[in-house]
Design a protein around this motif. Sequence first.
Motif, short mmCIF file in Angstrom:
data_model
loop_
_atom_site.label_atom_id
_atom_site.label_comp_id
_atom_site.label_asym_id
_atom_site.label_seq_id
_atom_site.Cartn_x
_atom_site.Cartn_y
_atom_site.Cartn_z
N SER A 492 39.43 40.73 38.49
CA SER A 492 39.36 42.20 38.43
C SER A 492 40.28 42.76 39.50
N VAL A 493 40.88 43.90 39.18
CA VAL A 493 41.82 44.57 40.08
C VAL A 493 41.19 45.86 40.56
N ASN A 494 41.17 46.02 41.88
CA ASN A 494 40.63 47.24 42.50
C ASN A 494 39.20 47.53 42.05
N GLY A 495 38.41 46.46 41.88
CA GLY A 495 37.02 46.62 41.52
C GLY A 495 36.78 47.05 40.09
N GLY A 496 37.81 46.98 39.24
CA GLY A 496 37.66 47.40 37.87
C GLY A 496 36.93 46.39 37.01
N ALA A 497 36.92 46.64 35.71
CA ALA A 497 36.21 45.76 34.77
C ALA A 497 36.82 44.36 34.81
N PRO A 498 36.00 43.33 34.88
CA PRO A 498 36.53 41.96 34.94
C PRO A 498 37.16 41.55 33.61
N VAL A 499 38.23 40.77 33.70
CA VAL A 499 38.92 40.21 32.54
C VAL A 499 38.59 38.73 32.48
N SER A 500 38.11 38.25 31.34
CA SER A 500 37.64 36.87 31.22
C SER A 500 38.77 35.92 30.84
N VAL A 501 38.74 34.72 31.42
CA VAL A 501 39.69 33.66 31.11
C VAL A 501 38.88 32.39 30.88
N VAL A 516 49.64 42.74 34.38
CA VAL A 516 50.74 43.70 34.29
C VAL A 516 50.22 45.10 34.56
N GLY A 517 51.18 46.01 34.76
CA GLY A 517 50.83 47.41 34.92
C GLY A 517 50.24 47.77 36.27
N LEU A 518 50.51 46.96 37.31
CA LEU A 518 49.99 47.29 38.64
C LEU A 518 50.83 48.40 39.26
N SER A 519 50.21 49.18 40.11
CA SER A 519 50.94 50.22 40.83
C SER A 519 51.38 49.66 42.17
N THR A 520 52.64 49.96 42.54
CA THR A 520 53.15 49.49 43.82
C THR A 520 52.33 50.10 44.96
N GLY A 521 51.91 49.27 45.86
CA GLY A 521 51.09 49.73 46.97
C GLY A 521 49.88 48.84 47.13
N PHE A 522 48.78 49.41 47.57
CA PHE A 522 47.59 48.63 47.87
C PHE A 522 46.80 48.35 46.60
N ASN A 523 46.59 47.07 46.30
CA ASN A 523 45.70 46.64 45.24
C ASN A 523 44.85 45.50 45.78
N SER A 524 43.65 45.36 45.26
CA SER A 524 42.82 44.21 45.61
C SER A 524 42.58 43.39 44.35
N LEU A 525 42.48 42.07 44.52
CA LEU A 525 42.28 41.15 43.41
C LEU A 525 41.09 40.26 43.73
N THR A 526 40.14 40.18 42.79
CA THR A 526 38.97 39.31 42.96
C THR A 526 38.90 38.34 41.79
N ILE A 527 38.80 37.05 42.12
CA ILE A 527 38.69 35.98 41.14
C ILE A 527 37.29 35.38 41.26
#
Length: 696
Positions: A492-501, A516-527
Amino acid sequence: MTATNNLPTTQLADSVVVNHQGNTRKMLITTLGELLGNGGSGTNSPLAAEVQERMAADDAIRADLGNGRVWHTSNSDITSQTPPDGTDQISVANTAGVVTWRRLSSPPGTVLPDIHAQTQDGTWWQRAEDTPALKARLTAETEARNRQMQAGSIIKLTDIAGTANAISASSGISDLDFPVIGAYTAAIKPVADADGEILLDVDGIGGRRVVDMDGAALPAGYWRAERVYFLRYTGTVAAGEWRVIAGGFTASDLQVAIRSLTRIQSEPPLVPVVTTDEGKVAVWLKDGDLDAKGMARHLRQEAVKDIVSRVPHGAVVPLITAGDRVVSWLDAKGRFRAFGLPAPVDDTGLPSTVVPVASDGRTLHRMRRKLSLARAGVAGTKLRIAMTGDSWSEMTNIPSMLADLISVKTSSATGSFIQANNGSLWAGGSLTASAGWTRQDASTNSDWPYGTGPDGQNYHTTGDGETITITPLDAVSARIYTRKWGASWTYSVNGGAPVSVTEADADGELTATEIVGLSTGFNSLTITKTGGDGRLVFCGVMNVRHTPIEIAKLGNGGLTGYRMRDYAPLVGDVWADIDPDLVIINLGTNDYRNAYSTVATYIEGLTAFITMIRAWVPDVGILIVVPPQSDGAAVTPLSAYRDAAYRLAIENGCEFLNLLDSWGPYGGGLWADALHLNEAGSLAYADQIYSHFIGV
């Protein structure tokens, strides 16, 4: 002059305007009479003969159409139609284009739906022309096939189904292209053990026998599940067989097997003469001549001594002369000597002054092309420089200084790649792994049961709910690298809905999950590992930045050549995905201080990495950097590693930078501690790389 071609040829007009063979012209009456013959009514005149010939041709065409040989329709579905008797060709014309079908004298041996069809009267037809949509699809498939050929002509068969002895699979290539599949190598991993006759049906052509390289039946116990086999198709589409050219590999052997096959296909035929226990060919025949990798140092010395012994008085072997004066020579012990050079200080025969400060950069063609595009501001340019080796490539000070220097002097450059390591992230970032993860590190580890990342580092876990959180993720897109061991997970990016793999296979192959489609700047990624029976193996994240030049930081603190040789053969797939234009290898600071990383094992590690990267990224530029003298307790002089690295660079077509000689003794205010550079030292280091190889 009378403007008509119907006027009788009388004396009332001296000329007429006629249309002859599509051209309008003025013609004298006498000339027209000659063309028409006697009085304009003769049948033996040239014009009359031409008219009769054209009329006969028109009659033949009308007869063909009347007999139904060419039948026109606008309905693309010819299977629902019945053409007139005697039709040899069907022409379908509509808004989709023009398609021509030709009659087949007998049913096709193998019915290919894209080009074969049967009309209502039972006649079989074959497509002769394709619609624009089909042409576009075939063009895309041709390009895909070309990419497969460039990657080593190895096609992985998928959609494995059927029974143990009657297997079906898909090549991913159009049926139209199947007859040329004999030019490729197909890789298959059976799902069940099998003995006896095995039939393999690829792309629905029918079951074909699987045999050994000589066409004989496979031995009992050879065909086993979850092992990889490489096959070549021989014969025709209608009658052929699959021959096993190599096989029985486990998942951990797969990468080595693919590299070996790629080399076999890309190099001219060689005849092995001497093979080591590891399967490496040490001596071979090439075009009938004996060839070998090279001679060990002691054997070279003995060969030189033998030559010297044949020279009168055994004194010297002249190498370079100027007039009657010998400028350089081999002495009686076979060592290189020259005026102006000190005598050799050890048995290598190579004085330190022979090793240059830097090579000339002539092999860095790919990097220079990208650099020119970046300087010109060409949109879409992406020049990627990867730095690997020990802590000098893992810590951010040197890579970030090089990025800053390139940005100031050439074009905008930023750092990329987030390693499987909770320290030394770009721009003060952080990687936080929950307690259930285990970290593997090549600086202390030599066993890789689950594979690893490009720098010899990974995190792995079997615990559901375990997380890795990365901040910041400054990128326009990113690729999460994992290895498939049967795990299910989400991101999940920036605490958004999780994407399943879901990684259904458990073969250790690389998975690159793209965001894809990330905005340049601060993003967080959780696996997060969410389920599955297997293990989640995290190998890092490749950031794609907004700048035309990226520095991928892929070092490993504490690494030696001794450890690099263990993991380098396992990571070609991830290096190929990163696809660097230049790789800078920093190695040596830890080697000269440790007895286990001898000069020989140091070279083995560098050789293993060079072999790997050249197999997967053939045109990459490689720069070997020998570090300056640090303040560690030497077990072996750093100069010995320098000399060996220089020889390796020459033998393998790599660039070389010798900081040991250009920097001099330890000190000078460039060091943060006994082994690492401070900010000024990092700038000096980056400036050496830029001035010698990038800014030239």
